[in-house]
Every structure is written in structure tokens, then in C-alpha cells.
Design a protein around this motif. Structure first.
Motif, short mmCIF file in Angstrom:
data_model
loop_
_atom_site.label_atom_id
_atom_site.label_comp_id
_atom_site.label_asym_id
_atom_site.label_seq_id
_atom_site.Cartn_x
_atom_site.Cartn_y
_atom_site.Cartn_z
N UNK A 1 0.81 -1.23 0.00
CA UNK A 1 0.00 0.00 0.00
C UNK A 1 0.83 1.27 0.00
N UNK A 2 1.92 1.27 0.77
CA UNK A 2 2.78 2.46 0.82
C UNK A 2 3.44 2.71 -0.54
N UNK A 3 3.83 1.62 -1.21
CA UNK A 3 4.45 1.76 -2.53
C UNK A 3 3.45 2.32 -3.54
N UNK A 4 2.23 1.81 -3.52
CA UNK A 4 1.19 2.31 -4.42
C UNK A 4 0.92 3.79 -4.18
N UNK A 5 0.91 4.19 -2.91
CA UNK A 5 0.65 5.59 -2.60
C UNK A 5 1.80 6.49 -3.06
N UNK A 6 3.03 6.00 -2.91
CA UNK A 6 4.17 6.83 -3.29
C UNK A 6 4.44 6.85 -4.78
N UNK A 7 4.26 5.72 -5.46
CA UNK A 7 4.58 5.65 -6.89
C UNK A 7 3.41 6.03 -7.78
N UNK A 8 2.21 5.94 -7.28
CA UNK A 8 1.05 6.18 -8.13
C UNK A 8 0.46 4.87 -8.62
N UNK A 9 -0.83 4.88 -8.90
CA UNK A 9 -1.53 3.65 -9.25
C UNK A 9 -0.99 3.03 -10.53
N UNK A 10 -0.87 3.83 -11.60
CA UNK A 10 -0.44 3.29 -12.89
C UNK A 10 0.98 2.74 -12.83
N UNK A 11 1.90 3.53 -12.27
CA UNK A 11 3.30 3.10 -12.19
C UNK A 11 3.45 1.83 -11.34
N UNK A 12 2.75 1.79 -10.23
CA UNK A 12 2.84 0.64 -9.34
C UNK A 12 2.28 -0.63 -9.99
N UNK A 13 1.14 -0.49 -10.69
CA UNK A 13 0.54 -1.65 -11.36
C UNK A 13 1.44 -2.16 -12.47
N UNK A 14 2.00 -1.26 -13.28
CA UNK A 14 2.89 -1.67 -14.36
C UNK A 14 4.15 -2.34 -13.81
N UNK A 15 4.71 -1.78 -12.74
CA UNK A 15 5.90 -2.37 -12.13
C UNK A 15 5.60 -3.76 -11.58
N UNK A 16 4.46 -3.89 -10.91
CA UNK A 16 4.07 -5.18 -10.36
C UNK A 16 3.85 -6.21 -11.46
N UNK A 17 3.25 -5.77 -12.57
CA UNK A 17 3.03 -6.68 -13.70
C UNK A 17 4.36 -7.12 -14.32
#
Length: 208
Positions: free
Chosen positions: A41-57
Motif C-alpha cells: 500500500x505504501x508503494x502504491x501511494x508513493x509511486x502512483x496507481x499506474x506506475x505501481x501496477x505496471x511495475x508489479x506486472x
């Protein structure tokens, strides 16, 4: 670490060492998930939804690729073992049968020795040891912070901590909160260390 180093010799054993599918599933989930999911959750909040989802994918894709590579290497190791175990004088095909034996598991340390050199086994053991120490330090920090905040430690030298005391630091400056944090880390160690000394089959009841 001793299990990793002993694994390099297990390919000469004829006795399969496995656990059930259910126990293996729980081991898999506990090893992969660990405490890392608490920081998502902290990573998603800091990186942004789109960036975090793409990185996770992307990371998930790379993980899937490495799994397929590992399975391919294990199938080749099985083919080498089949050739070595073939009766003397029996003619074998120049096209080995690449397969995965359900009752036979190749450890990464074994693969290092089979395909490269035994020295790589020790290097692999060193890398895994450092990785485990870092993971243990991270899990101790998470457990110490979470327990010192949520457990009712309002007696003696202890005091319940608050989230703000852990901002940008893993250990609080407040002396009573620090005592609670250290006590919680000690409790965590008293749970984790005995479990770490058990065989995988003996750990199964705690993993599930």
C-alpha cells in the motif's frame, strides 16, 4: 544454510524427499508472500496507481520467466541423472528424455554443481544466507513495530507505541517505547528461532 549445502549431495540419494501438495502450497505462499505485502500500500501511494501496477506486472512476468527457466534446467538435470543411472552396456538415445520426476526434486545448489562447479554451490549458499539475514531483519522490524503498537504493554519499563514514533526510523527514540519494541523483537525471536530448527515436515503444522 546447512540444508542448502547438504542439498548439493542429495542428487546421489535414491530416496525421494517430498512433502504433500497441501503442505507445499502453504510453504510456497509463506515463502513468497512473507512480510513484503505489508509495504505494497505504501508503494502504491508513493509511486502512483499506474506506475505501481505496471511495475508489479513486469515483476510478475519476470518471475514467471525465471520459473520456466528453472523448470527447464531441472528437466535437463533429470535427463543427466537418467543417463548416469542407466545400466551398464545398455544403449541410450542421443536425444535424452527431458522430463520432471514428481518424486525427485533438484535443489538450486544441486543444479549449480551439476551444470557449473561445486564452488558455485558455496557462492550460492553465501548469497542465500545474506538474503535470509536481510529478510529476517525486515520481519523482525515489522513484528517489533506492529506488536509494540498493538499489544497492551503498559507496565514496568514498557509503554504502548504510536505510529508517529516510527517515522523514518526502525527503532523509536522514546525510551519506554524502545523497551517495548525490543521486548516484542525478543518475543518474535523466541517464536521464530525454535521453528527454524525444525525439519520441514515438523514445521507443517505451524505453516498451515
Amino acid at each position: 544454510v546447512s540444508c542448502i549445502m547438504k542439498g548439493s549431495q542429495s542428487h546421489i540419494s535414491k530416496t525421494p524427499k517430498t512433502v504433500s501438495i497441501v503442505i507445499g502450497y502453504f510453504f510456497f505462499i509463506n515463502c513468497i508472500v512473507g512480510v513484503g505485502f505489508l509495504g505494497i500500500p505504501s508503494v502504491f501511494r508513493g509511486a502512483g496507481l499506474l506506475t505501481a501496477v505496471l511495475t508489479l506486472a513486469l515483476i510478475s512476468l519476470l518471475s514467471w520467466i525465471t520459473v520456466t527457466w528453472l523448470l527447464e534446467v531441472m528437466s535437463r538435470a533429470q535427463a543427466i541423472e537418467d543417463i548416469k543411472n542407466q545400466p551398464a552396456g545398455e544403449q541410450w538415445s542421443h536425444f535424452p528424455n527431458f522430463r520432471l520426476e514428481t518424486a525427485r526434486k533438484f535443489e538450486q545448489s544441486e543444479l549449480c554443481e551439476i551444470f557449473v562447479h561445486k564452488g558455485l554451490t558455496y557462492f550460492y549458499g553465501l548469497i542465500v544466507s545474506v538474503s535470509m539475514l536481510v529478510a529476517l531483519w525486515a520481519s523482525c522490524t515489522v513484528a517489533g513495530q506492529a506488536w509494540s503498537i498493538n499489544l497492551p504493554l503498559n507496565f514496568g519499563p514498557f509503554n504502548v507505541c504510536v505510529d508517529s514514533l516510527f517515522n523514518n526510523t526502525y527503532a523509536p527514540e522514546d525510551s519506554r517505547c524502545l523497551a517495548s519494541y525490543r521486548f516484542c523483537v525478543f518475543l518474535y525471536a523466541m517464536i521464530v528461532i525454535p521453528l527454524s530448527l525444525l525439519d520441514l515436515r515438523e514445521q507443517s503444522i505451524f505453516q498451515t
